[in-house]
Design a protein around this motif. Structure first.
Motif, PDB file in Angstrom:
ATOM      1  N   LEU A   1       0.854  -1.185   0.000  1.00 53.63           N
ATOM      2  CA  LEU A   1       0.000   0.000   0.000  1.00 53.63           C
ATOM      3  C   LEU A   1       0.888   1.233   0.000  1.00 53.63           C
ATOM      4  CD1 LEU A   1      -2.725  -0.999   2.624  1.00 53.63           C
ATOM      5  CD2 LEU A   1      -2.898  -1.005   0.138  1.00 53.63           C
ATOM      6  N   PHE A   2       0.466   2.265  -0.712  1.00 54.91           N
ATOM      7  CA  PHE A   2       1.238   3.519  -0.711  1.00 54.91           C
ATOM      8  C   PHE A   2       1.002   4.255   0.602  1.00 54.91           C
ATOM      9  CE2 PHE A   2       0.227   3.174  -5.414  1.00 54.91           C
ATOM     10  CZ  PHE A   2       1.457   2.628  -5.727  1.00 54.91           C
ATOM     11  N   GLY A   3       2.043   4.852   1.124  1.00 53.65           N
ATOM     12  CA  GLY A   3       1.924   5.616   2.364  1.00 53.65           C
ATOM     13  C   GLY A   3       1.742   4.691   3.548  1.00 53.65           C
ATOM     14  N   ASP A   4       1.213   5.251   4.660  1.00 55.79           N
ATOM     15  CA  ASP A   4       1.141   4.377   5.827  1.00 55.79           C
ATOM     16  C   ASP A   4      -0.281   4.145   6.324  1.00 55.79           C
ATOM     17  OD1 ASP A   4       3.109   7.006   7.222  1.00 55.79           O
ATOM     18  OD2 ASP A   4       0.986   6.998   6.676  1.00 55.79           O
ATOM     19  N   GLN A   5      -1.225   4.401   5.464  1.00 57.52           N
ATOM     20  CA  GLN A   5      -2.622   4.166   5.819  1.00 57.52           C
ATOM     21  C   GLN A   5      -2.953   2.716   5.494  1.00 57.52           C
ATOM     22  OE1 GLN A   5      -4.365   7.054   6.852  1.00 57.52           O
ATOM     23  NE2 GLN A   5      -5.884   5.583   7.590  1.00 57.52           N
ATOM     24  N   LYS A   6      -3.113   1.852   6.501  1.00 62.47           N
ATOM     25  CA  LYS A   6      -3.322   0.425   6.221  1.00 62.47           C
ATOM     26  C   LYS A   6      -4.800   0.036   6.171  1.00 62.47           C
ATOM     27  CE  LYS A   6       1.064  -0.423   6.079  1.00 62.47           C
ATOM     28  NZ  LYS A   6       1.469   0.413   4.939  1.00 62.47           N
ATOM     29  N   ASP A   7      -5.668   0.951   6.591  1.00 64.98           N
ATOM     30  CA  ASP A   7      -7.110   0.699   6.516  1.00 64.98           C
ATOM     31  C   ASP A   7      -7.805   2.047   6.461  1.00 64.98           C
ATOM     32  OD1 ASP A   7      -6.875   1.719   9.092  1.00 64.98           O
ATOM     33  OD2 ASP A   7      -6.866  -0.298   9.985  1.00 64.98           O
ATOM     34  N   GLY A   8      -9.091   2.060   6.371  1.00 64.58           N
ATOM     35  CA  GLY A   8      -9.767   3.348   6.372  1.00 64.58           C
ATOM     36  C   GLY A   8     -10.908   3.462   5.396  1.00 64.58           C
ATOM     37  N   GLU A   9     -11.005   4.665   4.812  1.00 70.58           N
ATOM     38  CA  GLU A   9     -12.184   5.041   4.048  1.00 70.58           C
ATOM     39  C   GLU A   9     -12.127   4.516   2.607  1.00 70.58           C
ATOM     40  OE1 GLU A   9     -15.821   7.073   4.406  1.00 70.58           O
ATOM     41  OE2 GLU A   9     -14.267   6.773   5.896  1.00 70.58           O
ATOM     42  N   VAL A  10     -11.076   4.936   1.898  1.00 72.35           N
ATOM     43  CA  VAL A  10     -11.036   4.656   0.456  1.00 72.35           C
ATOM     44  C   VAL A  10      -9.705   3.995   0.075  1.00 72.35           C
ATOM     45  CG1 VAL A  10     -11.227   5.655  -1.866  1.00 72.35           C
ATOM     46  CG2 VAL A  10     -12.375   6.769   0.058  1.00 72.35           C
ATOM     47  N   LEU A  11      -9.806   2.951  -0.709  1.00 70.93           N
ATOM     48  CA  LEU A  11      -8.599   2.337  -1.282  1.00 70.93           C
ATOM     49  C   LEU A  11      -8.674   2.519  -2.794  1.00 70.93           C
ATOM     50  CD1 LEU A  11      -6.035   0.551  -0.862  1.00 70.93           C
ATOM     51  CD2 LEU A  11      -7.491  -1.403  -1.455  1.00 70.93           C
ATOM     52  N   ILE A  12      -7.639   3.184  -3.338  1.00 66.16           N
ATOM     53  CA  ILE A  12      -7.605   3.425  -4.788  1.00 66.16           C
ATOM     54  C   ILE A  12      -6.701   2.374  -5.424  1.00 66.16           C
ATOM     55  CG2 ILE A  12      -7.045   5.109  -6.583  1.00 66.16           C
ATOM     56  CD1 ILE A  12      -7.077   7.233  -4.265  1.00 66.16           C
ATOM     57  N   VAL A  13      -7.213   1.659  -6.411  1.00 65.27           N
ATOM     58  CA  VAL A  13      -6.431   0.587  -7.035  1.00 65.27           C
ATOM     59  C   VAL A  13      -6.269   0.869  -8.527  1.00 65.27           C
ATOM     60  CG1 VAL A  13      -6.203  -1.905  -7.352  1.00 65.27           C
ATOM     61  CG2 VAL A  13      -7.494  -1.019  -5.398  1.00 65.27           C
ATOM     62  N   GLY A  14      -5.040   0.752  -8.985  1.00 62.43           N
ATOM     63  CA  GLY A  14      -4.792   0.869 -10.421  1.00 62.43           C
ATOM     64  C   GLY A  14      -3.922  -0.300 -10.855  1.00 62.43           C
ATOM     65  N   TRP A  15      -3.607  -0.355 -12.123  1.00 65.22           N
ATOM     66  CA  TRP A  15      -2.650  -1.380 -12.577  1.00 65.22           C
ATOM     67  C   TRP A  15      -1.706  -0.746 -13.600  1.00 65.22           C
ATOM     68  CZ3 TRP A  15      -2.072  -4.057 -17.418  1.00 65.22           C
ATOM     69  CH2 TRP A  15      -3.017  -3.711 -18.400  1.00 65.22           C
TER      70      TRP A  15
ATOM     71  N   HIS B   1      -1.488  13.499   3.203  1.00 69.83           N
ATOM     72  CA  HIS B   1      -1.006  14.768   3.751  1.00 69.83           C
ATOM     73  C   HIS B   1      -2.141  15.592   4.316  1.00 69.83           C
ATOM     74  CE1 HIS B   1       2.981  14.344   1.749  1.00 69.83           C
ATOM     75  NE2 HIS B   1       3.314  14.905   2.899  1.00 69.83           N
ATOM     76  N   ALA B   2      -3.303  15.450   3.676  1.00 70.59           N
ATOM     77  CA  ALA B   2      -4.469  16.194   4.141  1.00 70.59           C
ATOM     78  C   ALA B   2      -5.148  15.483   5.311  1.00 70.59           C
ATOM     79  CB  ALA B   2      -5.443  16.395   2.986  1.00 70.59           C
ATOM     80  N   GLY B   3      -4.554  14.384   5.757  1.00 72.88           N
ATOM     81  CA  GLY B   3      -5.068  13.680   6.928  1.00 72.88           C
ATOM     82  C   GLY B   3      -6.268  12.786   6.644  1.00 72.88           C
ATOM     83  N   GLN B   4      -6.482  12.463   5.377  1.00 69.93           N
ATOM     84  CA  GLN B   4      -7.641  11.618   5.068  1.00 69.93           C
ATOM     85  C   GLN B   4      -7.253  10.142   4.992  1.00 69.93           C
ATOM     86  OE1 GLN B   4      -8.407  14.442   2.326  1.00 69.93           O
ATOM     87  NE2 GLN B   4     -10.420  15.037   3.112  1.00 69.93           N
ATOM     88  N   ALA B   5      -8.219   9.295   5.352  1.00 70.43           N
ATOM     89  CA  ALA B   5      -7.953   7.850   5.440  1.00 70.43           C
ATOM     90  C   ALA B   5      -8.057   7.199   4.064  1.00 70.43           C
ATOM     91  CB  ALA B   5      -8.906   7.195   6.427  1.00 70.43           C
ATOM     92  N   VAL B   6      -7.209   7.684   3.186  1.00 73.67           N
ATOM     93  CA  VAL B   6      -7.213   7.169   1.815  1.00 73.67           C
ATOM     94  C   VAL B   6      -5.897   6.427   1.587  1.00 73.67           C
ATOM     95  CG1 VAL B   6      -7.194   7.808  -0.631  1.00 73.67           C
ATOM     96  CG2 VAL B   6      -8.661   9.050   0.979  1.00 73.67           C
ATOM     97  N   SER B   7      -5.983   5.272   0.996  1.00 76.56           N
ATOM     98  CA  SER B   7      -4.763   4.570   0.631  1.00 76.56           C
ATOM     99  C   SER B   7      -4.870   4.117  -0.823  1.00 76.56           C
ATOM    100  CB  SER B   7      -4.525   3.385   1.558  1.00 76.56           C
ATOM    101  OG  SER B   7      -3.216   2.898   1.329  1.00 76.56           O
ATOM    102  N   GLY B   8      -3.827   3.468  -1.300  1.00 77.38           N
ATOM    103  CA  GLY B   8      -3.873   3.054  -2.691  1.00 77.38           C
ATOM    104  C   GLY B   8      -2.841   1.985  -2.969  1.00 77.38           C
TER     105      GLY B   8
END
Ligand code: TPP
Ligand code: SF4
Ligand code: MG
Lengths: 609, 304
Positions: free
Chosen positions: A494-508, A524-531
């Protein structure tokens, strides 16, 4: 000009737009080389028309270059442009349609053709005004104009190069040096001098008349490695050599042809050959023949050619002949948009060819992946005796960037793959005892081991066998090859250090740079978004369901069409693999790469609205 | 291993080349071709492990299974493409391509054009039974006009393509014709074809008694003549004194066209040009001529 406003930025993006055939890309190339030499990181995306020389001053003639310069390593072409320099209003008007300008974008428009009997200048100027962008019309003075005329209009790019070099504060002597390296040996001395003069005129003009400039910060301390400037297809071509592949066969098709061009020049020096076949079917047939005879071989193509190769791909699966296929994706269906990027071959690669046929499919994230992908592909193809697809795309193939000179490995056989490369792609070494449908796989020429391969079903001795059990066994064995790759794949990071939360963005594949940047923005904006971004799409890496279930929403971003009633390809795959309600949120077939900004906009709209 | 080495050194026999029993119909011309091919391998002492038979799909496409050498039973119409890969990378191997009339002239027509044009080194055997057999009797590009098939029960509408004219017209470096029921002539044809460097185009009339029992009257020889020459192929031993024999210099291209254009059937060597360059060799020469480079230098030209 004394009262210039200088903008100090960490990263800048600007473009040069001209008619095809007038050297916009050449000028861009020179400029970013100069930047690279003074220690900046650059990423460059050419805009190439699909035709050779569309009529000048027409929309299809737009040929240009987008340049991104930064003090840090760049992973993508970024979002929007700060400065556009256009050689006339028609190409500008066309490019404005793409909506890739910043709200405060500054546009330098050459008014050279304003006397032509057309109202288009007025219309375009009005359009720019309506968009509240800043316009700076300019004219090339009679002196340089006369030089340009004496060179049949061809060297105007040098004037523009001078302007851009001044605006972005590229040291004159570095740019001149690059012009020398580019043209020095090729141009007559007087012609060369005129080019340099034009560069000087452009530089001087901008210095005296353009009221703004940019200063991209640099941090020389962290940037002392040896550097290369390379595009995706060249990196892939060099990777082919590094992987010890000895036959590359193909049929010309944009955007894969440049792999053939590059290798045709150099592969013989490394003991390999490039074969231009009569069509794509023949190209893959020849690569399969070579691999059957023990020579590592590859074929490269794009959408229409992929369609033609499908029968042979299933054949290679059944006959257990290794084969490497590079698909540089372009916009489809059919001839589509040959010089625009897309990721919409995903399903036709995964499920193409008839019957259930096993194959490995992985995408490249970026240019460095292009360099190492052939080694991984060779390793997997030979270990599994299956087709292995390397999925690139127009954007990755044609973008250039500066990177620290990568390590080379000189792979000689499949077991010789380096741990570094395996690690790079997040895969463990495969077990030694992978079962084949046929026990005997001796290479042609081995005494006493004569064997016939076929697309018909066989038992383990290689004899044709149509019995229920034998056919079921073949499927089991082939699919087990895929499963063993899945077991060897590491969990995607996962990018960054958010391991769970609101939104997971997946690409290939090539979505990686944009996803990573968008995720960093949200975190950076403090939102629980990962990818995350996947390389392997067949097989998919393990643990996806578990990772997905830690997020309230899992969304994909991909360059392929999807809408309310139709899942985009990656979303469809992930839904079926995880039974999680994955939705595509960026799934346009616009031909333009995914931008971090488009992801940010959609995520905000949908989840933080 | 000792056994194997000894085996490759001792004389090759037909038995060494046998695999399983062919699954063809009784009386099929493919039996004749298969037997002739094996005898040719034995007589020329061609080592099985150095031999590759490549075929497409069709009744004739099964030949590689029935010869104990290396083999590729590829896909319909495309054996030439696979053979090209082998020819380019393994000039040490003896390469034979087996292709039906549908395989070679219909679905694979494009590849045949370019195989002939590129003149890569192999013996190309065209099994011409003048129909699609494996798919149960449809018209092929060589089906005779008027002959009824399952796709043209009213009778095949077009005049057939003439394979010999096709090959000559493309500038083939070697063009010969023979028949499945003329073992002696067939074997001699293969020998001459094998000795030729380049794409040796061998047209074989092949009987399909199952779908077209009346085609190719193998009891009479009045409907064909042998083209012979001291540098060509002798007439079939069994028929030599009963059949018209015409002396034809295989370097005479104009004459070759004349025979190919006639309505009468000719077996033998139509044309041979030993000087036509071979594409596979030219591509390999590029490696020989290129300045050698170390793989560690590949990124040098991209350095900043
Ligand atoms: C792509 C594809 N289309 C169709 C077929 C079905 N097919 C198999 S053999 C054949 C025709 C064979 O005719 P020919 O090449 O003359 O060989 P013969 O059986 O007469 O020896 C066809 C149409 C196939 N295998 N693959
Ligand atoms: S159908 Fe014709 S060609 Fe096929 S095996 Fe039977 S006789 Fe031979
Ligand atoms: Mg046939």
């Amino acid at each position: 000009m004394d009262n210039k406003t200088i903008h100090h930025v960490r990263v800048g993006r600007f473009e040069l737009l001209m008619d095809a055939g007038f050297g916009a890309q050449k000028a861009g190339d020179i400029l970013i080389r100069a930047f690279a030499r003074i220690g900046k990181y650059v990423f460059i995306e050419p805009m190439i028309p699909a035709e050779i020389s569309p009529p000048a001053r027409s929309r299809p003639a737009l040929s240009g270059v987008i340049m991104r310069v930064a003090e840090f390593n760049l992973e993508n072409i970024g979002n929007n442009t700060d400065v556009i320099l256009a050689s006339h209003e028609v190409v500008l008007d066309r490019r404005i349609d793409d909506e890739e300008y910043n709200p405060n974008c500054r546009i330098l428009l050459d008014m050279c053709d304003k006397d032509l009997p057309s109202a288009t200048y007025d219309n375009v100027l009005q359009r720019i005004k309506d968009l509240r962008l800043h316009i700076y019309p300019f004219e090339v003075a009679p002196g340089p104009q006369a030089i340009i005329k004496s060179l049949a209009g061809k060297a105007k790019n040098m004037y523009y190069l001078g302007m851009l070099a001044c605006i972005y504060n590229a040291p004159e002597e570095f740019v001149i040096n690059e012009i020398k390296l580019t043209f020095g040996a090729k141009l007559r001395e007087d012609v060369f001098k005129k080019n340099i003069d034009l560069f000087g005129y452009g530089y001087q003009y901008a210095k005296e008349h353009i009221p703004f400039g940019y200063e991209v910060k640099s941090d020389p301390g962290k940037n002392s490695h040896e550097k290369i400037l390379i595009d995706g297809n060249s990196a892939l071509s060099m990777g082919v050599i590094d992987a010890g592949i000895k036959l590359v066969s193909g049929y010309p098709i944009t955007p894969a042809s440049s792999i053939l061009h590059t290798l045709a020049k150099v592969l013989p020096s490394f003991g390999g050959m490039v074969h231009q076949a009569e069509d794509e079917i023949s190209a893959i047939g020849t690569a399969i023949g070579a691999y059957y005879a023990g020579t590592p071989a590859m074929t490269c193509t794009s959408g229409p050619g992929l369609s033609l190769k499908q029968e042979f791909i299933g054949y290679a699966t059944a006959a257990e002949i290794p084969i490497i296929i590079v698909d540089v994706q372009r916009s489809g269906p059919s001839t589509g948009m040959p010089t625009k990027t897309e990721q919409s071959d995903l399903l036709s690669v995964m499920f193409g060819s008839h019957g259930d046929n096993a194959k490995i499919v992985f995408g490249v994230f970026d240019i460095i992946d292009c360099l190492y992908a052939p080694q991984l592909a060779r390793y997997l193809a030979e270990k599994l005796r299956l087709p292995v697809f390397i999925m690139s795309d127009f954007q990755t193939a044609n973008s250039y960037k500066v990177l620290d000179k990568p390590t080379l490995f000189e792979m000689n056989d499949s077991n010789g793959i380096s741990e570094f490369v395996l690690n790079h792609f997040g895969i463990e070494r495969l077990p030694e005892d992978i079962a084949m449908v046929r026990t005997e796989q001796a290479v042609v020429g081995t005494p006493g081991k004569m064997r016939r391969v076929t697309g018909l079903n066989t038992d383990e001795t290689g004899s044709v066998n149509y019995f229920a059990r034998a056919n079921q066994r073949s499927h089991t064995v082939r699919n087990e090859k895929i499963h063993c790759v899945q077991r060897a794949l590491k969990q995607p990071k996962l990018f960054g250090d958010q391991k769970d939360g609101e939104v997971l963005i997946v690409g290939w594949g090539s979505a990686k740079g944009a996803v990573e940047e968008a995720v960093s923005y949200f975190q950076h904006a403090g939102q629980a978004v990962s990818g995350m971004c996947l390389r392997f799409v067949n097989p998919l890496p393990p643990m996806l369901k578990e990772i997905f279930s830690r997020f309230k929403h899992v969304v994909t971003v991909e360059l392929a069409y999807g809408d309310q009633y139709k899942h985009a390809p990656l979303a469809m795959l992930l839904r079926s693999a995880t039974l999680i309600d994955v939705q595509a949120i960026v799934c346009g077939a616009t031909g333009r790469p995914i931008t971090p900004r488009s992801i940010e906009r959609r995520v905000k709209e949908l989840f933080y609205g | 291993m000792v056994d194997l080495v000894q085996k490759t050194q001792s004389a090759l026999t037909i038995k060494d080349l046998n695999t399983e029993n062919p699954r063809w119909c009784v009386g099929c011309g493919d039996f004749g071709v298969l037997m002739g091919f094996k005898r040719f391998l034995v007589e020329e002492s061609i080592l099985p492990h150095e031999t590759v038979n490549v075929s497409g799909i069709g009744c004739s496409g099964r030949v590689p299974f029935y010869v104990n050498t290396y083999g590729v039973h590829a896909i319909h119409g495309r054996p030439i493409t696979v053979a090209m890969g082998i020819a380019l990378t393994r000039p040490d191997l003896k390469l034979f391509v087996h292709s039906g009339d549908g395989d070679a002239l219909s679905i694979g027509g494009n590849h045949l054009i370019h195989g002939i044009h590129k003149n890569f080194n192999c013996v190309f055997i065209l099994y011409d039974n003048q129909l699609y057999a494996l798919t149960k009797s449809q018209s092929s590009p060589t089906t005779r006009k008027g002959h009824p098939t399952n796709t043209q029960p009213q009778g095949t509408s077009l005049d057939p393509i003439a394979p010999i004219r096709f090959a000559l017209g493309l500038g083939a470096s070697f063009v010969a014709s023979t028949a499945d029921w003329l073992p002696d002539h067939f074997i001699n044809t293969l020998k001459v074809a094998y000795a030729h460097k380049g794409f040796s185009f061998v047209h074989v009339l092949q009987r399909c008694p199952h779908f077209d029992p009346d085609n190719f009257d193998n009891k009479s020889s009045a409907w064909f003549s042998f083209l012979t020459h001291e540098k060509g192929i002798p007439p079939d031993k069994r028929l030599a004194d009963k059949t018209e024999t015409i002396v034809h210099d295989p370097s005479d291209e104009a004459e070759a066209f004349r025979f190919a254009n006639s309505q009468h059937t000719h077996f033998g060597l139509f044309y041979r040009n030993p000087d036509k360059p071979c594409y596979d060799e030219m591509i390999r020469q590029r490696i020989v001529k290129a300045a050698k480079r170390q793989r560690s230098t590949i990124l040098d030209s991209y350095k900043i």
